[in-house]
Motif scaffolding. Structure first.
Motif, PDB file in Angstrom:
ATOM      1  N   ASP A 145       9.202  31.061  53.746  1.00  0.00           N
ATOM      2  CA  ASP A 145       9.855  30.725  52.478  1.00  0.00           C
ATOM      3  C   ASP A 145       9.241  31.453  51.288  1.00  0.00           C
ATOM      4  OD1 ASP A 145       7.582  29.047  53.130  1.00  0.00           O
ATOM      5  OD2 ASP A 145       7.983  27.981  51.246  1.00  0.00           O
ATOM      6  N   LEU A 146       8.106  32.118  51.483  1.00  0.00           N
ATOM      7  CA  LEU A 146       7.440  32.798  50.369  1.00  0.00           C
ATOM      8  C   LEU A 146       7.748  34.295  50.373  1.00  0.00           C
ATOM      9  CD1 LEU A 146       3.889  31.135  50.257  1.00  0.00           C
ATOM     10  CD2 LEU A 146       5.977  30.495  49.027  1.00  0.00           C
ATOM     11  N   ARG A 147       8.004  34.832  49.175  1.00  0.00           N
ATOM     12  CA  ARG A 147       8.167  36.275  49.024  1.00  0.00           C
ATOM     13  C   ARG A 147       6.784  36.898  48.885  1.00  0.00           C
ATOM     14  NH1 ARG A 147      11.875  33.976  45.680  1.00  0.00           N
ATOM     15  NH2 ARG A 147      10.479  34.211  43.890  1.00  0.00           N
ATOM     16  N   ASP A 173       5.796  35.859  45.359  1.00  0.00           N
ATOM     17  CA  ASP A 173       4.956  34.663  45.316  1.00  0.00           C
ATOM     18  C   ASP A 173       3.512  35.001  45.672  1.00  0.00           C
ATOM     19  OD1 ASP A 173       7.251  32.963  44.872  1.00  0.00           O
ATOM     20  OD2 ASP A 173       7.718  33.220  46.998  1.00  0.00           O
ATOM     21  N   ARG A 195       0.676  26.702  46.881  1.00  0.00           N
ATOM     22  CA  ARG A 195       0.808  27.982  47.581  1.00  0.00           C
ATOM     23  C   ARG A 195      -0.549  28.525  48.016  1.00  0.00           C
ATOM     24  NH1 ARG A 195       5.608  30.657  43.771  1.00  0.00           N
ATOM     25  NH2 ARG A 195       7.321  29.495  44.791  1.00  0.00           N
TER      26      ARG A 195
END
Length: 360
Positions: A145-147, A173, A195
């Motif tokens: 889900d993280l860029r 991210d 994060r």
């Protein structure tokens, strides 16, 4: 304690200071004056001051306010003023007269409100591998889900900022900086904190087992010299495994390695004393490294090494302990080392570190 004229009653900013302090208090994330954080609000960005420690956030005034848009414009225009960023300080809010971090320009280039850059030892250990592209992709696949993106090694300051600016519009991210560390971004402090926890777990790698340091033997080797036994027990890991010795002595792995420990880590021959080693070096007109490894025994540090240098010895131990056995490593080259050692901004940071050590 407020930073400059920033209000103590701003919950978001106080949360930012708390996050900064937490990052700075974890030696596996930040060591000494390494790493920096920033907080943007109403066109102004508060960023850690050069030479200060994140661990002191909230206790000391360590954040500097700069105007974001003019700094980004200067960076993109190739204006030299973007390097130090001092022309963009909001003087009225900079009560302590601090100088912005040497990495302020990349914080400004990233559009997110909260940016945390730190020297995660797991990220560094992965980012120095020659096959780092595939290895890092494998780890980051755990966070679909993280860029995220990787950034090739560039000298901190505007060269690194320009590389980061190339991907900033994608709003990453996470950025993993080769031979350097990591950046985690978000729109709120809570988002960045969450994060960081997830990325830390995803990038975690096994630590190579090692023996216990032999303090008595090290003390004997250092007798009558300008070196002492490393006080931090974990710092000895560098010398307690043949693989660790090889990786540490093979070259410079990341900028703070060069700035605080120098471009060479010394290795004593079996039974060789520090004085004998130093005499041999002087006879060859060679400088004496600030850190010496006695393989199988432990680490000796120069008495002149500052507090910042001593914590970097611990960082090196943590990094080399995480590089896999037999791995091929991409070290900084001679030109990249020269860039760092002859850069005024880093000389300024070293001067602050020496001053802080004298005061301590």
């Amino acid at each position: 304690m407020a930073s400059g004229n920033r209000s103590d009653n701003d919950p978001a900013f106080n949360a930012f200071l708390e996050l900064s302090r937490d990052i700075g208090s974890d030696v596996l994330k930040t060591q000494g004056a390494g790493g920096n954080t920033s907080f943007k609000c109403d066109g102004v960005m508060w960023v850690k001051a050069s030479g200060t420690w994140l661990a002191h956030a909230g206790e000391r005034d360590i954040m500097v306010p700069v105007t974001v848009a003019p700094l980004v414009a200067a960076l993109r225009a190739g204006d030299p003023s973007a390097e130090k960023s001092t022309d963009f300080i909001v003087t009225a809010l900079n009560a302590s007269g601090l100088r912005p971090s040497i990495e302020t320009s990349f914080h400004a280039a990233l559009p997110q409100a909260v940016v945390a850059h730190y020297h995660c030892v797991n990220a560094i250990a992965l980012s120095v591998l020659n096959d780092r592209d595939a290895v890092i992709a494998g780890h980051m696949a755990k966070l679909p889900d993280l860029r995220w993106a990787t950034i090739p090694y560039r000298r901190p300051g505007t060269p690194l900022a320009l590389e980061i600016d190339r991907v900033a519009e994608t709003r990453p991210d996470v950025l993993i900086l080769y031979n350097h560390g990591i950046i985690v971004t978000g729109e709120t402090v809570e988002e960045v904190r969450e994060r960081i926890e997830r990325v830390t777990e995803a990038l975690s790698v096994a630590v190579r087992a090692e023996a216990t340091a032999d303090s008595a033997a090290l003390t004997a080797l250092a007798e009558g010299s300008d070196f002492h036994v490393a006080e931090d027990a974990e710092s000895h890991k560098t010398a307690l495994s043949p693989a660790n010795v090889s990786f540490a002595a093979g070259g410079s792995l990341y900028p703070d390695h060069v700035i605080f420990l120098g471009t060479e880590i010394g290795v004593l021959a079996g039974g060789e004393t520090v004085n004998a080693y130093a005499d041999t070096r002087r006879a060859r007109d060679l400088s004496i490294p600030k850190m010496l490894l006695a393989p199988g025994l432990g680490v000796l540090l120069a008495n002149e090494l500052t507090a910042g240098g001593r914590v970097m010895a611990r960082c090196l131990a943590e990094v080399v302990s995480r590089i896999p056995d037999g791995a091929s490593v991409a070290y900084l080259n001679a030109d990249e080392e020269y860039e760092l050692t002859h850069w005024e901004a880093e000389q300024y940071r070293q001067a602050l570190d020496r001053k802080a050590s004298r005061q301590a």
